[in-house]
Design a protein around this motif. Structure first.
Motif, short mmCIF file in Angstrom:
data_model
loop_
_atom_site.label_atom_id
_atom_site.label_comp_id
_atom_site.label_asym_id
_atom_site.label_seq_id
_atom_site.Cartn_x
_atom_site.Cartn_y
_atom_site.Cartn_z
N ARG A 14 0.84 -1.21 0.00
CA ARG A 14 0.00 0.00 0.00
C ARG A 14 0.86 1.24 0.00
NH1 ARG A 14 -1.32 4.28 1.98
NH2 ARG A 14 0.27 3.98 3.60
N ARG A 15 0.58 2.14 -0.92
CA ARG A 15 1.23 3.44 -0.92
C ARG A 15 0.35 4.42 -1.68
NH1 ARG A 15 6.36 4.59 -3.98
NH2 ARG A 15 5.38 6.58 -3.60
N THR A 16 0.58 5.68 -1.45
CA THR A 16 -0.25 6.69 -2.11
C THR A 16 0.36 7.09 -3.44
OG1 THR A 16 -1.10 7.52 -0.02
CG2 THR A 16 -1.12 9.05 -1.86
N TRP A 18 -0.19 9.44 -7.13
CA TRP A 18 -0.90 10.56 -7.78
C TRP A 18 -1.24 10.22 -9.22
CZ3 TRP A 18 2.09 10.97 -3.57
CH2 TRP A 18 1.67 11.83 -2.56
N ASN A 73 -5.62 19.14 -5.57
CA ASN A 73 -6.05 17.74 -5.65
C ASN A 73 -6.86 17.47 -6.92
OD1 ASN A 73 -4.91 16.61 -3.32
ND2 ASN A 73 -6.55 17.39 -2.03
N TRP A 76 -5.02 16.00 -10.30
CA TRP A 76 -4.76 14.58 -10.54
C TRP A 76 -5.99 13.71 -10.30
CZ3 TRP A 76 -5.71 11.65 -6.31
CH2 TRP A 76 -5.67 12.29 -5.07
N HIS A 123 -6.62 6.87 -2.71
CA HIS A 123 -5.84 8.05 -2.32
C HIS A 123 -6.74 8.95 -1.48
CE1 HIS A 123 -2.58 11.13 -3.56
NE2 HIS A 123 -3.23 11.59 -2.50
N GLN A 124 -6.41 9.03 -0.18
CA GLN A 124 -7.23 9.81 0.74
C GLN A 124 -6.80 11.28 0.71
OE1 GLN A 124 -7.94 7.47 4.51
NE2 GLN A 124 -6.23 6.29 3.70
N MET A 125 -7.76 12.17 0.93
CA MET A 125 -7.48 13.61 0.84
C MET A 125 -8.19 14.39 1.94
SD MET A 125 -8.23 14.18 -3.20
CE MET A 125 -9.32 12.78 -3.37
N ALA A 126 -7.38 15.20 2.64
CA ALA A 126 -7.96 16.20 3.55
C ALA A 126 -8.28 17.47 2.77
CB ALA A 126 -7.00 16.50 4.68
N GLY A 127 -7.66 17.63 1.60
CA GLY A 127 -7.79 18.85 0.82
C GLY A 127 -9.08 18.95 0.05
N ARG A 172 9.50 7.12 0.67
CA ARG A 172 8.50 7.16 1.75
C ARG A 172 9.25 7.06 3.07
NH1 ARG A 172 5.35 2.65 1.56
NH2 ARG A 172 3.52 3.57 2.51
N ARG A 174 9.05 7.32 7.58
CA ARG A 174 8.23 7.24 8.78
C ARG A 174 9.08 7.61 9.98
NH1 ARG A 174 4.72 7.01 5.47
NH2 ARG A 174 2.89 5.62 5.48
C1 LIG Z 1 -6.37 11.79 6.15
C2 LIG Z 1 -5.43 11.94 4.98
C3 LIG Z 1 -5.46 13.09 4.23
C4 LIG Z 1 -4.63 13.24 3.11
N1 LIG Z 1 -4.76 14.36 2.32
C5 LIG Z 1 -4.13 14.41 1.12
C6 LIG Z 1 -4.43 15.44 0.19
O1 LIG Z 1 -5.27 16.32 0.43
N2 LIG Z 1 -3.76 15.44 -0.99
C7 LIG Z 1 -2.83 14.48 -1.31
O2 LIG Z 1 -2.30 14.51 -2.42
N3 LIG Z 1 -2.55 13.46 -0.45
C8 LIG Z 1 -3.18 13.40 0.75
N4 LIG Z 1 -2.94 12.35 1.62
C9 LIG Z 1 -1.91 11.32 1.28
C10 LIG Z 1 -0.71 11.44 2.22
O3 LIG Z 1 0.13 12.50 1.80
C11 LIG Z 1 0.06 10.10 2.27
O4 LIG Z 1 -0.77 9.11 2.76
C12 LIG Z 1 1.32 10.21 3.12
O5 LIG Z 1 2.26 11.05 2.50
C13 LIG Z 1 1.96 8.86 3.42
O6 LIG Z 1 2.29 8.22 2.23
P1 LIG Z 1 1.78 6.74 1.92
O7 LIG Z 1 0.27 6.77 1.87
O8 LIG Z 1 2.39 6.39 0.59
O9 LIG Z 1 2.23 5.86 3.02
C14 LIG Z 1 -3.72 12.20 2.76
C15 LIG Z 1 -3.71 11.04 3.53
C16 LIG Z 1 -4.54 10.89 4.61
C17 LIG Z 1 -4.52 9.59 5.39
#
Ligand SMILES: Cc1cc2nc3c(=O)[nH]c(=O)nc-3n(C[C@H](O)[C@H](O)[C@H](O)COP(=O)(O)O)c2cc1C
Length: 192
Positions: A14-16, A18, A73, A76, A123-127, A172, A174
């Motif tokens: 699992r990784r985030t 774009w 956001n 992408w 891909h989760q986003m707070a934005g 990445r 931590r």
């Molecule tokens: C609650 C939450 C909000 C996040 N908001 C954004 C966001 O608004 N835009 C974005 O590009 N990534 C967002 N992310 C992705 C994080 O940047 C990413 O999970 C973090 O850098 C760790 O990387 P990983 O998921 O590859 O482990 C968010 C992740 C979480 C869990």
């Protein structure tokens, strides 16, 4: 940095990302499996405060969710196969449930790992604007829009703008475990 060999492959994979494939279509059945994984998360008193809104690309729900995202956001996330929003019901019988957000997060965590098992990107986003989302979707007062979620299939990184490509390709990192897990007293590492 990205996990140890003894970790489950679902966690190490699992990784985030774009870069999403704009041609990929997610099926309703795949979405059902994903959200069902979230539905089966543990929650305080089994109160199950997690709620979701979801729409596949090409639907009004998708367009409205794209609209409430921060522009950075939107760039992408428009290539996502579906967009969703996670919400937490924060009161039960007129009393605050201070674990509502925790439980939503846990549901999203399960959904994210289920996605890995299905070769899908979550891909989760707070934005995003929670206030705008509340109005657009008629979210009731006792329900807090917490997170937007892009769901898709990973795509080629070279199609990304340079800044996003750099984000996706950066290592990445931590905090080390000794700054996170304590024993005896706050600050004393359990695993020095
Ligand atoms: C609650 C939450 C909000 C996040 N908001 C954004 C966001 O608004 N835009 C974005 O590009 N990534 C967002 N992310 C992705 C994080 O940047 C990413 O999970 C973090 O850098 C760790 O990387 P990983 O998921 O590859 O482990 C968010 C992740 C979480 C869990």
């Amino acid at each position: 940095v990205t996990g140890t060999p003894s970790q489950h492959p679902l966690i190490t994979a699992r990784r985030t990302r774009w870069a999403l494939d704009p041609g990929h279509e997610v099926t309703d059945e795949q979405l059902r499996v994903l959200f069902d994984a979230g539905r089966w998360a543990a929650s305080r008193g089994n109160l199950q405060p997690a709620r979701f809104l979801v729409g596949r690309r090409g639907t009004d729900t998708f367009d409205a969710l794209l609209d409430v995202l921060m522009p950075s956001n939107r760039v992408w996330a428009q290539a996502a196969s579906a967009l969703a929003m996670g919400m937490a019901v924060t009161t039960v019988d007129d009393r605050a449930n201070r674990h509502a957000w925790y439980d939503l997060g846990q549901a999203c965590g399960q959904l994210a790992l289920q996605a890995v098992a299905m070769d899908l990107e979550v891909h989760q986003m707070a934005g995003f604007s929670a206030a705008d989302a509340r109005v657009r979707f008629g979210v009731p007062d006792d329900c807090d829009p917490v997170v937007a979620i892009a769901i898709g299939r990973p795509g080629p990184v070279d199609a990304l703008p340079a800044d996003l490509r750099a984000k996706q390709e950066r290592p990445r990192t931590r905090l080390p475990l000794d700054q996170v897990v304590f024993t005896g007293r706050y600050g004393t590492p359990a695993f020095p």
